[in-house]
Design a protein around this motif. Structure first.
Motif, short mmCIF file in Angstrom:
data_model
loop_
_atom_site.label_atom_id
_atom_site.label_comp_id
_atom_site.label_asym_id
_atom_site.label_seq_id
_atom_site.Cartn_x
_atom_site.Cartn_y
_atom_site.Cartn_z
N GLY A 80 0.82 -1.19 0.00
CA GLY A 80 0.00 0.00 0.00
C GLY A 80 0.86 1.25 0.00
O GLY A 80 2.09 1.18 -0.05
N PRO A 81 0.25 2.43 0.09
CA PRO A 81 -1.20 2.63 0.22
C PRO A 81 -1.93 2.28 -1.08
O PRO A 81 -1.35 2.29 -2.16
CB PRO A 81 -1.31 4.13 0.54
CG PRO A 81 -0.07 4.73 -0.04
CD PRO A 81 1.00 3.70 0.09
N PHE A 82 -3.23 2.00 -0.92
CA PHE A 82 -4.03 1.53 -2.05
C PHE A 82 -5.08 2.55 -2.46
O PHE A 82 -5.54 3.35 -1.64
CB PHE A 82 -4.74 0.22 -1.68
CG PHE A 82 -3.79 -0.89 -1.33
CD1 PHE A 82 -3.08 -1.56 -2.31
CD2 PHE A 82 -3.60 -1.27 -0.01
CE1 PHE A 82 -2.20 -2.58 -1.99
CE2 PHE A 82 -2.73 -2.29 0.33
CZ PHE A 82 -2.02 -2.95 -0.67
N ALA A 83 -5.45 2.51 -3.71
CA ALA A 83 -6.59 3.30 -4.18
C ALA A 83 -7.87 2.54 -3.83
O ALA A 83 -7.88 1.30 -3.78
CB ALA A 83 -6.49 3.50 -5.69
N GLU A 84 -8.94 3.25 -3.58
CA GLU A 84 -10.19 2.63 -3.15
C GLU A 84 -10.69 1.58 -4.14
O GLU A 84 -11.24 0.55 -3.74
CB GLU A 84 -11.26 3.70 -2.92
CG GLU A 84 -11.00 4.59 -1.72
CD GLU A 84 -12.13 5.57 -1.49
OE1 GLU A 84 -13.19 5.41 -2.14
OE2 GLU A 84 -11.96 6.49 -0.66
N GLU A 85 -10.49 1.83 -5.43
CA GLU A 85 -11.04 0.91 -6.43
C GLU A 85 -10.36 -0.46 -6.41
O GLU A 85 -10.90 -1.43 -6.95
CB GLU A 85 -10.94 1.51 -7.84
CG GLU A 85 -9.56 1.99 -8.24
CD GLU A 85 -9.35 3.46 -7.94
OE1 GLU A 85 -8.48 4.07 -8.60
OE2 GLU A 85 -10.05 4.00 -7.06
N VAL A 86 -9.19 -0.55 -5.77
CA VAL A 86 -8.50 -1.83 -5.67
C VAL A 86 -9.37 -2.86 -4.96
O VAL A 86 -9.45 -4.03 -5.36
CB VAL A 86 -7.16 -1.67 -4.94
CG1 VAL A 86 -6.56 -3.04 -4.55
CG2 VAL A 86 -6.16 -0.90 -5.81
#
Length: 383
Positions: A80-86
């Motif tokens: 991460g950090p991750f995008a929400e769509e992941v």
């Protein structure tokens, strides 16, 4: 200033957290020796955050998050950090989201860690929270540190092995064991907890959607400690003089390093010695040093008189990101060393032990200045 020193904990009283045994017995019979299964360690424990909240935390810039999945028998790791769509694209099973250092973000997480104060703060690492749908996990593995695995929502199957074969899969992004021989297994439900000593092979598998809270402890290697200690000495050691050899004589072999040179350099380096006190001060700075990704939130400025007045009516607590330790009359906060005068020692030790001090009048000007400096740096905060 009112007296705030507290009686040290004895560790003799039974603890529900440890299944009714005392901390003293746990440390003597289980710590770094054998596993302990504790049913109902924290009754009715529903967890500290929801799966969606954990996913939201994994999207923050200062969060340490990982996604582990197994696809067609192959392990995959994403940082991460991750995008929400992941998260919307993840499959129905066989993956895990792990977020380290949740205690840096949630007061309730720090409060949970405080329940484990029968282990010294200097050994504590952090609280990691994981979420997994059915079948999710990080595979059979072992850790080099102690860990308490507290089950939040849902259930998880834990298998442990007493095997000595700790060979790992070549090329895998995680330290997955090549072979795993199950010796015991249990299903943990909400509030159950499993303690595992270092190097004990284990394998956790989600039984439906579940969340697990891992209380981990630091175990630096000898090589890491040695390297850091030498760097600590280098910053604090000043050697005087320059190499000189007025008694130099001819050598049969000009390329040979002579015994005379060895002796002269040995005398120049004699000050490079240390005592136990030097090691203690190194440990205080090293073990309280924040991890590289940690950033403290600094508040707006506050006048000294306003700060002193607020201290009389509000408790002052360590920031969730702060680590404070002490040794004799030396205090260590976030890698910095501060001397403690006898008149304020009890108050500062209380702040280190309990992570807060109750509202009170502080009249010592040096202590007031120190506390305000910490406040402006984001090390402490008013509740």
């Amino acid at each position: 200033m009112k007296k705030t020193d507290k009686t040290p904990q004895t560790g003799e009283q039974p603890l529900a957290l440890l299944g009714g045994i005392s901390a003293e017995i746990f440390l003597a019979e289980y710590w770094q020796k054998k596993p302990l299964l504790i049913r109902g360690a924290i009754p009715d424990f529903a967890g500290l955050l929801s799966p969606d909240e954990l996913a939201g935390l994994a999207c923050e810039e200062d969060a340490q998050a990982r996604l582990v999945s197994q696809v067609k028998g192959q392990w995959r790791l994403r940082q991460g950090p991750f995008a929400e769509e992941v998260f919307a694209k993840l499959p129905q099973k066989n993956w895990t989201l792990l977020v380290q250092g949740v205690n840096h973000h949630l007061p309730s997480a720090m409060a949970l860690l405080q329940q484990f104060s029968f282990v010294p703060h200097a050994r504590l690492d952090d609280l990691m929270v994981s979420y997994a749908p059915s079948g999710g996990g990080v595979g059979p593995h072992f850790d080099s540190y102690d860990v308490f695995l507290l089950q939040g929502q849902g259930s998880r199957l834990w298998r442990i092995s007493e095997q000595r074969d700790l060979a790992i899969v070549d090329g895998a992004p995680l330290r997955i064991l090549q072979h795993f021989d199950t010796a015991q297994e249990w299903v943990l439900d909400a509030g159950d907890m499993l303690y595992l000593p270092p190097h004990l092979a284990h394998w956790g598998i989600a039984v439906g959607d579940c969340m697990t809270y891992s209380i981990g402890f630091r175990a630096p290697s000898a090589q890491e400690l040695g390297s850091e200690f030498l760097a600590y000495l280098q910053e604090r050691c000043a050697l005087d003089g320059m190499y000189a050899d007025p008694d130099l004589t001819m050598q049969a072999h000009p390329a040979e390093i002579s015994t005379g040179m060895l002796n002269r350099v040995a005398r120049m380096l004699e000050p490079l010695r240390w005592q136990q006190e030097d090691i203690a001060h190194f440990l205080g700075c090293y073990l309280s040093e924040p991890k590289p990704h940690v950033v403290f939130d600094t508040p707006a400025g506050m006048r000294p008189a306003t700060f002193a007045k607020k201290l009389q009516t509000h408790a002052l607590a360590l920031s969730l990101k702060t680590q404070m330790l002490f040794f004799r009359d030396a205090l260590f906060i976030n890698g910095e060393e501060v001397g403690m005068a006898e008149s304020v020692r009890a108050l500062l030790i209380e702040l280190a032990d309990r992570r807060l001090i109750e509202p009170q009048e502080v009249t010592d000007p040096d202590l007031l200045s120190l506390l305000q400096d910490w406040y402006q740096a984001g090390y402490v905060e008013f509740l």
